[in-house]
Write a protein that holds these residues in place. Structure first.
Motif, PDB file in Angstrom:
ATOM      1  N   LYS A 239     -26.516  24.262 -25.777  1.00 55.12           N
ATOM      2  CA  LYS A 239     -27.806  23.753 -26.208  1.00 55.12           C
ATOM      3  C   LYS A 239     -27.835  22.224 -26.103  1.00 55.12           C
ATOM      4  O   LYS A 239     -26.839  21.559 -26.358  1.00 55.12           O
ATOM      5  CB  LYS A 239     -28.114  24.196 -27.639  1.00 55.12           C
ATOM      6  CG  LYS A 239     -28.332  25.703 -27.749  1.00 55.12           C
ATOM      7  CD  LYS A 239     -28.890  26.098 -29.102  1.00 55.12           C
ATOM      8  CE  LYS A 239     -29.204  27.592 -29.144  1.00 55.12           C
ATOM      9  NZ  LYS A 239     -29.818  27.983 -30.434  1.00 55.12           N
ATOM     10  N   SER A 240     -28.982  21.721 -25.739  1.00 54.54           N
ATOM     11  CA  SER A 240     -29.126  20.291 -25.486  1.00 54.54           C
ATOM     12  C   SER A 240     -29.069  19.480 -26.767  1.00 54.54           C
ATOM     13  O   SER A 240     -29.548  19.913 -27.818  1.00 54.54           O
ATOM     14  CB  SER A 240     -30.446  20.015 -24.763  1.00 54.54           C
ATOM     15  OG  SER A 240     -31.544  20.461 -25.547  1.00 54.54           O
ATOM     16  N   LYS A 241     -28.473  18.301 -26.661  1.00 57.08           N
ATOM     17  CA  LYS A 241     -28.405  17.370 -27.792  1.00 57.08           C
ATOM     18  C   LYS A 241     -28.574  15.957 -27.264  1.00 57.08           C
ATOM     19  O   LYS A 241     -28.491  15.699 -26.055  1.00 57.08           O
ATOM     20  CB  LYS A 241     -27.075  17.523 -28.526  1.00 57.08           C
ATOM     21  CG  LYS A 241     -25.855  17.192 -27.695  1.00 57.08           C
ATOM     22  CD  LYS A 241     -24.584  17.441 -28.470  1.00 57.08           C
ATOM     23  CE  LYS A 241     -23.347  17.073 -27.653  1.00 57.08           C
ATOM     24  NZ  LYS A 241     -23.267  17.796 -26.376  1.00 57.08           N
ATOM     25  N   ARG A 242     -28.791  15.045 -28.180  1.00 57.57           N
ATOM     26  CA  ARG A 242     -28.991  13.642 -27.821  1.00 57.57           C
ATOM     27  C   ARG A 242     -27.791  13.130 -27.023  1.00 57.57           C
ATOM     28  O   ARG A 242     -26.642  13.314 -27.402  1.00 57.57           O
ATOM     29  CB  ARG A 242     -29.166  12.798 -29.080  1.00 57.57           C
ATOM     30  CG  ARG A 242     -29.551  11.348 -28.822  1.00 57.57           C
ATOM     31  CD  ARG A 242     -29.856  10.655 -30.148  1.00 57.57           C
ATOM     32  NE  ARG A 242     -30.392   9.321 -29.954  1.00 57.57           N
ATOM     33  CZ  ARG A 242     -29.697   8.207 -30.040  1.00 57.57           C
ATOM     34  NH1 ARG A 242     -28.404   8.262 -30.296  1.00 57.57           N
ATOM     35  NH2 ARG A 242     -30.274   7.035 -29.867  1.00 57.57           N
TER      36      ARG A 242
ATOM     37  N   ARG B  45     -37.832  14.594 -28.576  1.00 48.55           N
ATOM     38  CA  ARG B  45     -37.567  15.409 -29.762  1.00 48.55           C
ATOM     39  C   ARG B  45     -37.749  16.899 -29.468  1.00 48.55           C
ATOM     40  O   ARG B  45     -36.993  17.736 -29.947  1.00 48.55           O
ATOM     41  CB  ARG B  45     -38.491  14.996 -30.901  1.00 48.55           C
ATOM     42  CG  ARG B  45     -38.294  13.562 -31.379  1.00 48.55           C
ATOM     43  CD  ARG B  45     -39.167  13.290 -32.593  1.00 48.55           C
ATOM     44  NE  ARG B  45     -39.123  11.895 -33.000  1.00 48.55           N
ATOM     45  CZ  ARG B  45     -39.711  11.421 -34.085  1.00 48.55           C
ATOM     46  NH1 ARG B  45     -40.391  12.239 -34.879  1.00 48.55           N
ATOM     47  NH2 ARG B  45     -39.634  10.131 -34.399  1.00 48.55           N
TER      48      ARG B  45
ATOM     49  N   ASP C 176     -27.121  14.129 -23.898  1.00 51.15           N
ATOM     50  CA  ASP C 176     -26.864  15.017 -22.774  1.00 51.15           C
ATOM     51  C   ASP C 176     -27.738  14.646 -21.581  1.00 51.15           C
ATOM     52  O   ASP C 176     -28.860  14.151 -21.736  1.00 51.15           O
ATOM     53  CB  ASP C 176     -27.168  16.478 -23.152  1.00 51.15           C
ATOM     54  CG  ASP C 176     -26.086  17.102 -24.000  1.00 51.15           C
ATOM     55  OD1 ASP C 176     -24.968  16.553 -24.029  1.00 51.15           O
ATOM     56  OD2 ASP C 176     -26.369  18.132 -24.641  1.00 51.15           O
TER      57      ASP C 176
ATOM     58  N   VAL D 141     -34.804  19.030 -27.713  1.00 54.23           N
ATOM     59  CA  VAL D 141     -33.512  19.196 -28.373  1.00 54.23           C
ATOM     60  C   VAL D 141     -33.266  20.682 -28.663  1.00 54.23           C
ATOM     61  O   VAL D 141     -34.190  21.431 -28.993  1.00 54.23           O
ATOM     62  CB  VAL D 141     -33.459  18.378 -29.685  1.00 54.23           C
ATOM     63  CG1 VAL D 141     -32.210  18.721 -30.486  1.00 54.23           C
ATOM     64  CG2 VAL D 141     -33.506  16.893 -29.374  1.00 54.23           C
ATOM     65  N   ASP D 142     -32.014  21.117 -28.531  1.00 62.56           N
ATOM     66  CA  ASP D 142     -31.597  22.498 -28.802  1.00 62.56           C
ATOM     67  C   ASP D 142     -32.149  23.498 -27.797  1.00 62.56           C
ATOM     68  O   ASP D 142     -32.258  24.694 -28.095  1.00 62.56           O
ATOM     69  CB  ASP D 142     -31.977  22.941 -30.220  1.00 62.56           C
ATOM     70  CG  ASP D 142     -31.076  22.313 -31.275  1.00 62.56           C
ATOM     71  OD1 ASP D 142     -29.921  22.004 -30.948  1.00 62.56           O
ATOM     72  OD2 ASP D 142     -31.534  22.130 -32.417  1.00 62.56           O
TER      73      ASP D 142
END
Length: 214
Positions: free
Chosen positions: A43-46, A92, A48, A95-96
């Motif tokens: 899952k994507s995060k800050r 925002r 990445d 994210v995730d």
């Protein structure tokens, strides 16, 4: 004493106002998951690096103002998530997400193009993005990644160093690509990070998180 009391009261009022405003803006970002794979990892995060296609629409009338499939030869777009390379509402809202996931993200004006707008988006416009995420890799934005890329230890990153790092990262994850893919990716990274156009990314240019270690 009276002035100190008034001053403290004013500070408290301003702080509460800011917190309320921030909460209101957060509440207005609406994320609707249109599709999510059964195996939704990673899952994507800050920080990445993500590869996405997205379409932008005006919430008012549904008219389309952007389509990544018709821009830049139709290639999916590369971004480092959470550092302002796209509007804040998208940063925002993505994210995730996991590869293969599709979302509809509704963004209020304050987290989109604001009171000024940006042609063809008019001022104070709520916008809607339909986003499809293709891949996630560890973005070249951590202190550790900088040190791994900076092979000659000169506190700056050449295109060759960034390309070697990204190629190794994709190969480790079992997703090797052809050379033109890495060339385009490096070009995107330098276009967004090489602020003085000197052909290298300095520690200062790279350090978007303001880590003291760099």
């Amino acid at each position: 004493m009276m002035w100190k009391l008034v001053n403290c009261t004013l500070c408290l009022f301003v702080s509460l106002f800011v917190l309320k405003t921030t909460a209101d803006l957060d509440a207005e970002i609406k994320v609707e998951v249109l599709f999510r794979p059964d195996q939704c990892t990673p899952k994507s995060k800050r920080g990445d690096m993500i590869n996405v296609h997205y379409d932008g629409f005006l919430a008012k009338d549904g008219s389309q103002f952007y389509c990544s499939r018709s821009d830049k030869d139709g290639h999916a777009q590369w971004y480092v998530l959470g550092i302002g390379q796209v509007i804040e509402g998208l940063d925002r809202g993505m994210v995730d997400m996991c590869p293969g996931e599709k979302r509809k993200i509704t963004v209020p004006p304050g987290l989109a193009f604001g009171s000024a707008g940006k042609d063809p988006v008019p001022p104070n416009a709520t916008v809607v993005f339909e986003v499809e995420l293709y891949s996630i890799s560890r973005g070249p934005r951590s202190v550790e990644a900088f040190r791994e890329m900076d092979l000659d230890g000169d506190r700056s990153l050449s295109k060759a160093e960034v390309k070697a790092y990204l190629k190794l990262d994709f190969e480790k994850s079992g997703r090797p690509r052809e050379d033109p893919f890495y060339e385009k990716l490096v070009a995107d990274v330098f276009r967004k990070s090489d602020n003085d156009y000197d052909g290298v990314i300095s520690a200062k240019e790279y350090n978007v998180y303001e880590h003291d270690e760099l």
